[in-house]
Design a protein around this motif. Structure first.
Motif, mmCIF file in Angstrom:
data_model
loop_
_atom_site.group_PDB
_atom_site.id
_atom_site.type_symbol
_atom_site.label_atom_id
_atom_site.label_comp_id
_atom_site.label_asym_id
_atom_site.label_seq_id
_atom_site.Cartn_x
_atom_site.Cartn_y
_atom_site.Cartn_z
ATOM 1 N N GLN A 171 0.815 -1.208 0.000
ATOM 2 C CA GLN A 171 0.000 0.000 0.000
ATOM 3 C C GLN A 171 0.859 1.274 0.000
ATOM 4 O O GLN A 171 0.366 2.354 0.306
ATOM 5 C CB GLN A 171 -0.949 -0.007 1.196
ATOM 6 N N GLY A 172 2.110 1.107 -0.392
ATOM 7 C CA GLY A 172 3.017 2.239 -0.420
ATOM 8 C C GLY A 172 2.934 3.035 -1.713
ATOM 9 O O GLY A 172 2.192 2.699 -2.642
ATOM 10 N N LEU A 173 3.748 4.096 -1.775
ATOM 11 C CA LEU A 173 3.797 4.981 -2.926
ATOM 12 C C LEU A 173 4.246 4.201 -4.161
ATOM 13 O O LEU A 173 5.219 3.449 -4.120
ATOM 14 C CB LEU A 173 4.765 6.128 -2.657
ATOM 15 N N GLY A 174 3.520 4.363 -5.255
ATOM 16 C CA GLY A 174 3.858 3.689 -6.489
ATOM 17 C C GLY A 174 3.261 2.313 -6.631
ATOM 18 O O GLY A 174 3.393 1.688 -7.688
ATOM 19 N N ILE A 175 2.587 1.824 -5.567
ATOM 20 C CA ILE A 175 1.921 0.519 -5.683
ATOM 21 C C ILE A 175 0.424 0.767 -5.509
ATOM 22 O O ILE A 175 -0.191 1.348 -6.386
ATOM 23 C CB ILE A 175 2.491 -0.508 -4.687
ATOM 24 N N LEU A 176 -0.185 0.396 -4.387
ATOM 25 C CA LEU A 176 -1.625 0.617 -4.227
ATOM 26 C C LEU A 176 -1.957 1.898 -3.471
ATOM 27 O O LEU A 176 -3.115 2.337 -3.479
ATOM 28 C CB LEU A 176 -2.273 -0.587 -3.527
ATOM 29 N N GLU A 177 -0.991 2.467 -2.798
ATOM 30 C CA GLU A 177 -1.134 3.790 -2.179
ATOM 31 C C GLU A 177 -2.380 3.922 -1.297
ATOM 32 O O GLU A 177 -3.107 4.903 -1.363
ATOM 33 C CB GLU A 177 -1.123 4.863 -3.268
ATOM 34 N N GLY A 178 -2.619 2.899 -0.471
ATOM 35 C CA GLY A 178 -3.738 2.945 0.472
ATOM 36 C C GLY A 178 -5.007 2.315 -0.038
ATOM 37 O O GLY A 178 -5.932 2.050 0.747
ATOM 38 N N TYR A 179 -5.108 2.065 -1.337
ATOM 39 C CA TYR A 179 -6.290 1.402 -1.895
ATOM 40 C C TYR A 179 -6.160 -0.110 -1.723
ATOM 41 O O TYR A 179 -5.096 -0.633 -1.391
ATOM 42 C CB TYR A 179 -6.442 1.749 -3.373
ATOM 43 N N THR A 180 -7.240 -0.819 -1.959
ATOM 44 C CA THR A 180 -7.259 -2.266 -1.750
ATOM 45 C C THR A 180 -7.492 -3.071 -3.028
ATOM 46 O O THR A 180 -7.259 -4.275 -3.049
ATOM 47 C CB THR A 180 -8.355 -2.648 -0.740
ATOM 48 N N HIS A 181 -7.953 -2.417 -4.103
ATOM 49 C CA HIS A 181 -8.270 -3.116 -5.343
ATOM 50 C C HIS A 181 -7.574 -2.429 -6.519
ATOM 51 O O HIS A 181 -7.468 -1.192 -6.551
ATOM 52 C CB HIS A 181 -9.784 -3.121 -5.594
ATOM 53 N N GLN A 182 -7.137 -3.221 -7.469
ATOM 54 C CA GLN A 182 -6.484 -2.672 -8.663
ATOM 55 C C GLN A 182 -7.090 -3.280 -9.920
ATOM 56 O O GLN A 182 -7.354 -4.484 -9.984
ATOM 57 C CB GLN A 182 -4.985 -2.962 -8.655
ATOM 58 N N ASP A 226 -13.796 7.848 -4.600
ATOM 59 C CA ASP A 226 -13.094 6.695 -4.020
ATOM 60 C C ASP A 226 -12.348 5.868 -5.057
ATOM 61 O O ASP A 226 -12.050 4.688 -4.822
ATOM 62 C CB ASP A 226 -14.061 5.791 -3.248
ATOM 63 N N VAL A 227 -12.035 6.457 -6.194
ATOM 64 C CA VAL A 227 -11.302 5.754 -7.247
ATOM 65 C C VAL A 227 -10.182 6.651 -7.767
ATOM 66 O O VAL A 227 -10.388 7.839 -8.020
ATOM 67 C CB VAL A 227 -12.234 5.363 -8.424
ATOM 68 N N VAL A 267 -6.841 1.560 -12.614
ATOM 69 C CA VAL A 267 -7.726 2.106 -11.593
ATOM 70 C C VAL A 267 -7.394 1.477 -10.242
ATOM 71 O O VAL A 267 -7.047 0.301 -10.158
ATOM 72 C CB VAL A 267 -9.221 1.866 -11.922
ATOM 73 N N LEU A 268 -7.495 2.283 -9.207
ATOM 74 C CA LEU A 268 -7.373 1.817 -7.830
ATOM 75 C C LEU A 268 -8.659 2.172 -7.110
ATOM 76 O O LEU A 268 -9.241 3.231 -7.357
ATOM 77 C CB LEU A 268 -6.185 2.481 -7.135
ATOM 78 N N GLY A 269 -9.114 1.297 -6.225
ATOM 79 C CA GLY A 269 -10.342 1.573 -5.506
ATOM 80 C C GLY A 269 -10.468 0.715 -4.265
ATOM 81 O O GLY A 269 -9.525 0.021 -3.859
ATOM 82 N N TYR A 270 -11.654 0.767 -3.677
ATOM 83 C CA TYR A 270 -11.916 0.024 -2.444
ATOM 84 C C TYR A 270 -12.976 -1.056 -2.621
ATOM 85 O O TYR A 270 -13.204 -1.849 -1.704
ATOM 86 C CB TYR A 270 -12.383 0.986 -1.340
ATOM 87 N N GLY A 271 -13.621 -1.095 -3.784
ATOM 88 C CA GLY A 271 -14.695 -2.060 -3.996
ATOM 89 C C GLY A 271 -14.595 -2.726 -5.353
ATOM 90 O O GLY A 271 -14.419 -2.057 -6.385
#
Length: 263
Positions: A180-191, A220-221, A237-241
């Motif tokens: 969840q770091g910078l350059g990867i998911l950055e706090g999001y849970t879905h890619q 949230d995206v 896209v990164l998101g939570y759902g």
């Protein structure tokens, strides 16, 4: 367990249809476009298995004849179960001249200790259109298994007339990288990743602008879209759902299918 699915799509008198199919358990392939009026083939991949188990090897082969159009669908989310080793999937798609292939599958749910390797190999002849996506979740979030999988990798290679024009490698290893770091998911849970590519000389510029304007500020995206070196674009896209990202990709698929693929 090696599981195979092979489909041939033909085109005759302006209509696309499934000419031949070969499957082994747990696969099934069924037509689902009986009420469509665009004369394309609509097929759904179904499975009697709840997901991929340790040692499973899914081998999918799709051959699309010149002039044919196929929209491939999935039945449900793809679950990756606990594994001591790994599971894998290889999908090979060959598009004949003037053909179309569109595939927006349901999201993948990697469960605790799963290890999954996926490889997509797409060959386009002249004047073809391709749309391909994948969404990976953090796992069974409500069961406390967020990022408890070991390894997820999806490698996609797209060739136009035998020349490699797109190579995309999504590799997620939560125990080896700051997931969840910078350059990867950055706090999001879905890619999610969506690739549109054509060998018909169609510029993607208008679509890039239209999709960014429509989805760039989605709540949230985190939405990003960029042009490919060849005619096409890639969306990240990164998101939570999972459902939110899946519906977003389905909307993009519908827009492209109606305005571009079927012209």
């Amino acid at each position: 367990m090696i599981c195979s699915l092979a489909v041939k799509i033909a085109h005759r008198e302006g209509k696309s249809f499934m000419k031949d199919a070969y499957v082994t358990q747990p696969f099934r392939i069924v037509p689902v476009g009986q009420y469509q009026k665009d004369n394309a083939a609509y097929l759904m991949i179904m499975s009697s298995s709840p997901g991929l188990l340790d040692g499973d090897d899914h081998q999918i082969k799709i051959d699309i004849a010149p002039g044919a159009k196929l929209q491939l669908q999935t039945q449900a989310y793809q679950r990756l179960f606990h594994m001591k080793g790994h599971s894998s999937q290889t999908m090979q798609v060959t598009l004949g001249e003037d053909s179309v292939f569109s595939y927006v599958p349901h999201p993948v749910v990697p469960q605790h200790s799963s290890h999954f390797l996926s490889h997509n190999i797409i060959h386009l002849a002249s004047n073809c259109h391709l749309l391909l996506s994948e969404i990976v979740t953090c796992g069974r979030k409500m069961s406390g298994e967020e990022f408890q999988y070991n390894h997820f990798q999806n490698l996609t290679k797209c060739y136009v007339n035998g020349r490699l024009v797109v190579k995309d490698n999504v590799l997620l290893q939560p125990d080896r990288m700051p997931i969840q770091g910078l350059g990867i998911l950055e706090g999001y849970t879905h890619q999610g990743t969506l690739i549109y590519l054509n060998s018909a000389g169609v510029s993607p510029d208008e679509w890039i602008e239209a999709f960014y304007e429509k989805y760039g500020e989605t709540k949230d995206v985190a939405f990003g879209i960029s042009a490919l070196q060849h005619d096409g674009f890639m969306v990240r896209v990164l998101g939570y759902g999972a459902e939110q990202l899946y519906l977003l990709f389905k909307e993009m698929q519908s827009a492209l299918w109606e305005k571009l693929f079927l012209n």
